[in-house]
Design an enzyme around this catalytic site. Structure first.
Site, short mmCIF file in Angstrom:
data_model
loop_
_atom_site.label_atom_id
_atom_site.label_comp_id
_atom_site.label_asym_id
_atom_site.label_seq_id
_atom_site.Cartn_x
_atom_site.Cartn_y
_atom_site.Cartn_z
N ARG A 82 0.85 -1.18 0.00
CA ARG A 82 0.00 0.00 0.00
C ARG A 82 0.89 1.24 0.00
O ARG A 82 1.73 1.40 0.89
CB ARG A 82 -0.90 0.00 1.24
N HIS A 124 -2.85 11.07 0.82
CA HIS A 124 -2.29 10.87 2.16
C HIS A 124 -1.68 12.20 2.61
O HIS A 124 -0.48 12.33 2.84
CB HIS A 124 -1.26 9.73 2.13
N GLU A 170 -7.23 8.63 6.43
CA GLU A 170 -7.48 9.26 7.73
C GLU A 170 -7.99 10.71 7.62
O GLU A 170 -7.36 11.64 8.15
CB GLU A 170 -6.23 9.22 8.60
N ASN A 304 -7.37 2.19 9.84
CA ASN A 304 -6.03 2.24 10.42
C ASN A 304 -6.23 2.10 11.91
O ASN A 304 -6.87 2.95 12.54
CB ASN A 304 -5.34 3.56 10.09
N TYR A 306 -4.42 1.65 15.55
CA TYR A 306 -3.21 1.69 16.37
C TYR A 306 -3.52 1.44 17.85
O TYR A 306 -2.76 0.81 18.54
CB TYR A 306 -2.48 3.03 16.23
N GLU A 383 -3.59 0.01 7.99
CA GLU A 383 -2.42 0.33 8.83
C GLU A 383 -2.59 -0.28 10.21
O GLU A 383 -3.67 -0.22 10.79
CB GLU A 383 -2.25 1.85 9.02
#
Ligand code: BG6
Length: 481
Positions: A82, A124, A170, A304, A306, A383
């Site tokens: 990606r 991005h 995002e 994504n 985290y 991600e």
């Protein structure tokens, strides 16, 4: 480290094992071959905006070394890479830049040559500076048509080769950090109305782009956008904490996913913002149709993931927002939130990274569960990864902490698949070390170490590289050892 990998049998054999990057964080070559200036080219040159004033002028020099990097991906056995296309490499104003177009053809071809599926992000965060200067970038609805025109150039050019498109990365983070926290360009602070407006324009740009892709005569592929999701767990079962958690989820989770994947905002959250006079945009009937049409046509939810957060009741005179740690010097937990609405509190059941990020694989499970239940769509984990300080010892990097992190998250994802989530891909952030926007080059995420001190930008495989290589092989052969 001996680990049980048997759980991998729950993951389909055509699963896309991947890793990710983003143009500004790896490419470098910021001012050559006709590249235009982006807001990040400008922002990183303003003193004090990034950790030790680091910038992406050179980054990992992926622009010139993509063959070496893709070669390493092949060696690893990666199924998908990606990466993002830099808008300012493709277009200079409205002029198409042939050298920029060629670069991404070369990169895509190199991936395909090695059996690696390119997963392409269109945006991005590196907006053309000229659009920021002209009309305020994402704050103006003029951005929507400019974005779609740029997306069209990419679809026209690469649709026969690229089958997975992530429209925006995002949108919730870059608008929040750009207009609420003031730490990303354009650096406006405490402008909640601007944050909401800019975010709304990303949703319109996403929707119009999805509709264009679906109605255009493009080869069949899949399209979606990637949202950063941080699920909130209630600190206790008390009605006050549970209510606060519900409000947190509406404002910080469903606010983003509903508009992208249902075409509407969650009711309570919309009223909350409206009552606080923070909604400074209107939604026309045509836009409503466009948003719901895109929500019907979109092929996957990109996430994504985290970290998770723990939520509790926050009194009216309670805590407000705080800035986060960008130097990797772990601090004791600092509560933050919105007075009278919710607050983020310390979670005693998890560990924290040096940058005070929560490590919680259960949060990934929870995210996949709620998304599957609410939207019934396939999911791409675009991600997930661990930012850490890495040491070189006798030429090796023993990043067992990263292996442990990824292992536990993959295990959580396998359980989610077993429980009914349709997950198509898992991309570790990141393939090589790269520039962390605000944290410089010392916060490392990669499978491949980069010596940023050496003029050669030497690549070195970390222990996690060999470990992921083994995991991919195992998952494909479904060995039962
Ligand atoms: C995501 C971004 O927010 O997290 C990446 O899509 C980013 O671009 C990654 O690098 C990790 O964040 P950070 O701040 O640690 O670099």
């Amino acid at each position: 480290m001996k680990q049980d990998l048997k759980f991998l049998r729950h993951i389909p054999t055509d699963f896309l094992w991947g890793a990710a990057s983003a143009a500004y964080q790896v490419e470098g070559a910021y001012n050559i071959d006709g590249k235009d200036v982006s807001i990040w080219d400008e922002w990183t040159k303003l003193p004090g905006k990034t950790f030790q004033n680091t910038n992406g002028d050179i980054a990992t020099d992926h622009y010139h070394r993509y063959k070496e990097d893709v070669g390493l991906m092949k060696e690893m056995g990666l199924k998908t890479y990606r990466f993002s296309i830099s808008w300012t490499r493709i277009l200079n104003g409205t002029e198409i830049n042939p050298k920029g177009i060629l670069f991404y053809h070369n990169l895509i071809d190199e991936c395909l040559k090695h059996g690696i599926e390119p997963m392409v992000t269109l945006y991005h965060w590196d907006l053309p500076k000229r659009l920021q200067d002209q009309y305020g970038g994402w704050l103006s609805d003029q951005i929507v048509d400019d974005f779609v025109a740029y997306a069209k150039v990419c679809f026209d050019e690469y649709h026969t080769k690229v089958k997975k498109w992530i429209v925006i990365n995002e949108p919730n983070i870059f608008t929040h950090q750009g207009y609420e926290l003031g730490v990303h360009p354009p650096g406006h602070k405490d402008k909640t109305d601007e944050y909401l407006k800019a975010f709304h324009h990303t949703a319109l740009a996403h929707a119009k782009t999805v509709n264009l892709y679906k109605s255009g005569s493009y080869e069949k592929g899949m399209i979606g956008s990637s949202i950063a999701l941080t699920p909130g767990f209630s600190q206790t079962d008390s009605p006050k904490d549970l209510e606060a958690t519900k409000r947190y989820m509406d404002l910080n989770f469903y606010w983003f996913t509903d508009i992208y994947y249902k075409g509407t905002y969650p009711k309570w959250a919309f009223e909350y913002y409206q009552n606080n006079n923070l909604i400074k945009f209107s939604i026309s009937d045509d836009q409503k149709m466009m948003l719901t049409q895109a929500a019907k046509e979109v092929d996957f939810i990109g996430i994504n993931y985290y970290q998770s957060t723990m939520i509790a009741h926050n009194p009216l005179d309670g805590v407000g927002q705080v800035l986060f740690n960008t130097d990797g010097k772990k601090t004791s937990f600092v509560e933050s939130g919105i007075p009278g609405v919710y607050k983020n509190v310390e979670n005693p059941n998890v560990t924290y990274t040096n940058w005070n990020w929560v490590v919680d694989p259960d949060g990934l499970k929870e995210t996949l569960k709620v998304l599957t239940k609410r939207y019934h769509l396939p999911i791409i984990i675009s991600e997930n990864g661990l930012g850490a300080f890495d040491e070189i010892e006798d030429g090796a990097i023993h990043d067992d902490y990263r292996i442990d992190f990824i292992y536990k998250h993959i295990k959580a994802l396998a359980q989610s698949i077993q429980e009914g989530s349709d997950v198509l891909a898992y991309c570790v952030w990141s393939f090589t070390d790269l520039l962390s926007w605000l944290n410089g080059y010392q916060k490392r995420y990669g499978f491949v170490h980069i010596d940023f001190e050496s003029p050669n930008l030497t690549r070195r495989k970390k222990d996690s590289f060999y470990w992921y290589q083994h995991l991919i092989q195992y998952a494909q052969n479904k060995k039962q050892d």
